[in-house]
Motif scaffolding. Structure first.
Motif, PDB file in Angstrom:
ATOM      1  N   GLN A  59      91.904 -28.479  89.500  1.00 22.69           N
ATOM      2  CA  GLN A  59      90.835 -28.388  88.204  1.00 22.69           C
ATOM      3  C   GLN A  59      91.506 -28.043  87.134  1.00 22.69           C
ATOM      4  O   GLN A  59      92.411 -27.024  86.906  1.00 22.69           O
ATOM      5  CB  GLN A  59      90.166 -27.168  88.504  1.00 22.69           C
ATOM      6  N   ALA A  60      91.147 -28.734  86.059  1.00 28.06           N
ATOM      7  CA  ALA A  60      91.744 -28.765  84.478  1.00 28.06           C
ATOM      8  C   ALA A  60      93.135 -28.975  84.656  1.00 28.06           C
ATOM      9  O   ALA A  60      94.044 -28.199  83.998  1.00 28.06           O
ATOM     10  CB  ALA A  60      91.363 -27.410  83.933  1.00 28.06           C
ATOM     11  N   GLY A  61      93.486 -29.595  85.584  1.00 30.53           N
ATOM     12  CA  GLY A  61      94.994 -30.109  85.657  1.00 30.53           C
ATOM     13  C   GLY A  61      95.894 -29.131  86.337  1.00 30.53           C
ATOM     14  O   GLY A  61      97.417 -29.168  86.021  1.00 30.53           O
ATOM     15  N   GLN A  62      95.415 -28.367  87.033  1.00 24.67           N
ATOM     16  CA  GLN A  62      96.118 -27.028  87.642  1.00 24.67           C
ATOM     17  C   GLN A  62      95.989 -26.901  88.839  1.00 24.67           C
ATOM     18  O   GLN A  62      94.714 -27.034  89.407  1.00 24.67           O
ATOM     19  CB  GLN A  62      96.068 -25.887  86.978  1.00 24.67           C
ATOM     20  N   VAL A  63      96.883 -26.364  89.752  1.00 24.85           N
ATOM     21  CA  VAL A  63      96.670 -25.791  91.211  1.00 24.85           C
ATOM     22  C   VAL A  63      97.378 -24.707  91.359  1.00 24.85           C
ATOM     23  O   VAL A  63      98.784 -24.669  91.134  1.00 24.85           O
ATOM     24  CB  VAL A  63      97.008 -27.014  92.154  1.00 24.85           C
ATOM     25  N   GLU A  64      96.743 -23.600  91.537  1.00 27.22           N
ATOM     26  CA  GLU A  64      97.447 -22.262  91.676  1.00 27.22           C
ATOM     27  C   GLU A  64      98.508 -22.124  90.380  1.00 27.22           C
ATOM     28  O   GLU A  64      99.582 -21.726  90.630  1.00 27.22           O
ATOM     29  CB  GLU A  64      98.480 -22.233  92.993  1.00 27.22           C
ATOM     30  N   GLN A  65      97.995 -22.273  89.263  1.00 24.98           N
ATOM     31  CA  GLN A  65      98.823 -21.955  87.992  1.00 24.98           C
ATOM     32  C   GLN A  65     100.110 -23.107  87.896  1.00 24.98           C
ATOM     33  O   GLN A  65     100.948 -22.856  86.916  1.00 24.98           O
ATOM     34  CB  GLN A  65      99.353 -20.643  87.766  1.00 24.98           C
ATOM     35  N   VAL A  66     100.068 -24.009  88.797  1.00 30.00           N
ATOM     36  CA  VAL A  66     101.142 -25.124  88.582  1.00 30.00           C
ATOM     37  C   VAL A  66     100.590 -26.391  87.678  1.00 30.00           C
ATOM     38  O   VAL A  66      99.451 -26.641  88.165  1.00 30.00           O
ATOM     39  CB  VAL A  66     101.625 -25.568  89.996  1.00 30.00           C
ATOM     40  N   ARG A  67     101.144 -26.921  86.774  1.00 27.24           N
ATOM     41  CA  ARG A  67     100.687 -27.953  86.240  1.00 27.24           C
ATOM     42  C   ARG A  67     100.841 -29.185  86.860  1.00 27.24           C
ATOM     43  O   ARG A  67     101.965 -29.639  86.834  1.00 27.24           O
ATOM     44  CB  ARG A  67     101.270 -27.885  84.478  1.00 27.24           C
ATOM     45  N   VAL A  68      99.834 -29.523  87.195  1.00 23.91           N
ATOM     46  CA  VAL A  68      99.859 -30.952  87.971  1.00 23.91           C
ATOM     47  C   VAL A  68     100.328 -32.111  87.309  1.00 23.91           C
ATOM     48  O   VAL A  68     101.409 -32.922  87.988  1.00 23.91           O
ATOM     49  CB  VAL A  68      98.324 -31.274  88.642  1.00 23.91           C
ATOM     50  N   PRO A  69     100.005 -32.577  86.079  1.00 26.46           N
ATOM     51  CA  PRO A  69     100.790 -33.527  85.487  1.00 26.46           C
ATOM     52  C   PRO A  69     102.228 -33.188  85.498  1.00 26.46           C
ATOM     53  O   PRO A  69     103.042 -34.134  85.763  1.00 26.46           O
ATOM     54  CB  PRO A  69     100.200 -33.620  84.043  1.00 26.46           C
ATOM     55  N   ASP A  70     102.937 -32.336  85.170  1.00 27.53           N
ATOM     56  CA  ASP A  70     104.268 -31.957  85.334  1.00 27.53           C
ATOM     57  C   ASP A  70     104.890 -32.289  86.748  1.00 27.53           C
ATOM     58  O   ASP A  70     106.001 -32.737  87.080  1.00 27.53           O
ATOM     59  CB  ASP A  70     104.773 -30.757  84.954  1.00 27.53           C
ATOM     60  N   LEU A  71     103.975 -31.914  87.570  1.00 30.77           N
ATOM     61  CA  LEU A  71     104.501 -31.892  89.049  1.00 30.77           C
ATOM     62  C   LEU A  71     104.676 -33.301  89.416  1.00 30.77           C
ATOM     63  O   LEU A  71     105.505 -33.836  90.212  1.00 30.77           O
ATOM     64  CB  LEU A  71     103.255 -31.201  89.990  1.00 30.77           C
ATOM     65  N   LEU A  72     103.844 -34.188  88.953  1.00 32.87           N
ATOM     66  CA  LEU A  72     103.553 -35.514  89.191  1.00 32.87           C
ATOM     67  C   LEU A  72     104.347 -36.377  88.569  1.00 32.87           C
ATOM     68  O   LEU A  72     104.620 -37.699  88.924  1.00 32.87           O
ATOM     69  CB  LEU A  72     101.905 -36.200  89.206  1.00 32.87           C
ATOM     70  N   ASN A  73     105.044 -35.877  87.387  1.00 37.40           N
ATOM     71  CA  ASN A  73     106.131 -36.668  86.425  1.00 37.40           C
ATOM     72  C   ASN A  73     105.219 -37.646  85.754  1.00 37.40           C
ATOM     73  O   ASN A  73     105.847 -38.714  85.745  1.00 37.40           O
ATOM     74  CB  ASN A  73     107.220 -37.290  87.628  1.00 37.40           C
TER      75      ASN A  73
END
Length: 221
Positions: A49-63
């Motif tokens: 939701q809004a690019g985050q999962v448990e305060q983790v930024r998903v775009p950064d996680l996905l590179n």
């Protein structure tokens, strides 16, 4: 001495032969189906939701290419742990144009994705949540983005402690086919699959999945 010799031969066979096996896969993805990107155990299925999962930024996680890239919108994040006994090929989850391929090294070196207990649990069929581990957040990774009618689908391969040692078979501009080989992960690791909100996951934590065969999510117009 015989048990030690047998163990040594088994270890040699595992590292030099078994992990390089290439089983025949006959993908049968229906319209809107997303296939598992790898063999392994589902570690987590999370709503983005809004690019985050448990305060983790998903775009950064996905590179992704930038903070507004793949994973910035609502959708789903599925993690598949590829262990030492699993097939180490990664497969294209959906069909479509490959719009982005990128590799990122670990800034401070790679660390184990899972502790000893979690690693043994995976071998025994018990899943552990690897999403917020240091390895999942910081280790080297290889990612690709595929455009579909339902939105961008991103596959990111995260290195285990030994490093990525991965080879990508994709280039930007390629036409990806669901179930075709996308990469080889010499040491295994974690396969992250981000799907747009139009998809509905069909697997759960602890499920065993087969790359290029198991339908992990589906989207319908």
């Amino acid at each position: 001495m015989l048990p030690l010799v047998a163990a040594g031969v088994a270890a040699w066979y595992l590292r030099r032969v078994y992990r390089f096996r290439d089983p025949v896969r006959l993908p049968q993805a229906g319209p809107g189906d997303a296939l598992s990107p790898a063999d392994g155990t589902v570690s987590f299925v999370r709503r983005v939701q809004a690019g985050q999962v448990e305060q983790v930024r998903v775009p950064d996680l996905l590179n992704g290419p930038d903070a507004s890239g793949p994973g910035a919108g609502d959708g789903w994040l599925i993690g598949v742990f590829v262990g030492p006994l699993d097939v180490h090929y990664a497969y294209q989850p959906v069909s479509g144009a490959v719009t982005h391929v990128a590799r990122r090294d670990a800034a401070a070196g790679n660390v184990p994705l899972a502790g000893a207990g979690a690693a043994l649990g995976f071998l025994a069929g018990r899943a552990a949540d690897l999403l917020v581990t240091r390895g999942a957040l910081e280790n080297a990774r290889l990612s690709s983005v595929t455009a579909t009618p339902f939105g961008d689908v991103t596959l990111t391969l995260v290195a285990p402690g030994r490093g990525l040692r991965g080879v990508s078979y994709q280039r930007e501009g390629d036409e990806g086919r669901a179930g075709f080989k996308a990469a080889f992960m010499q040491e295994g690791g974690l396969a992250l699959l981000h799907l747009p909100a139009a998809f509905t996951p069909s697997v759960g934590v602890g499920d065993r999945v087969t790359g290029a065969q198991t339908v992990v999510a589906s989207a319908r117009n």
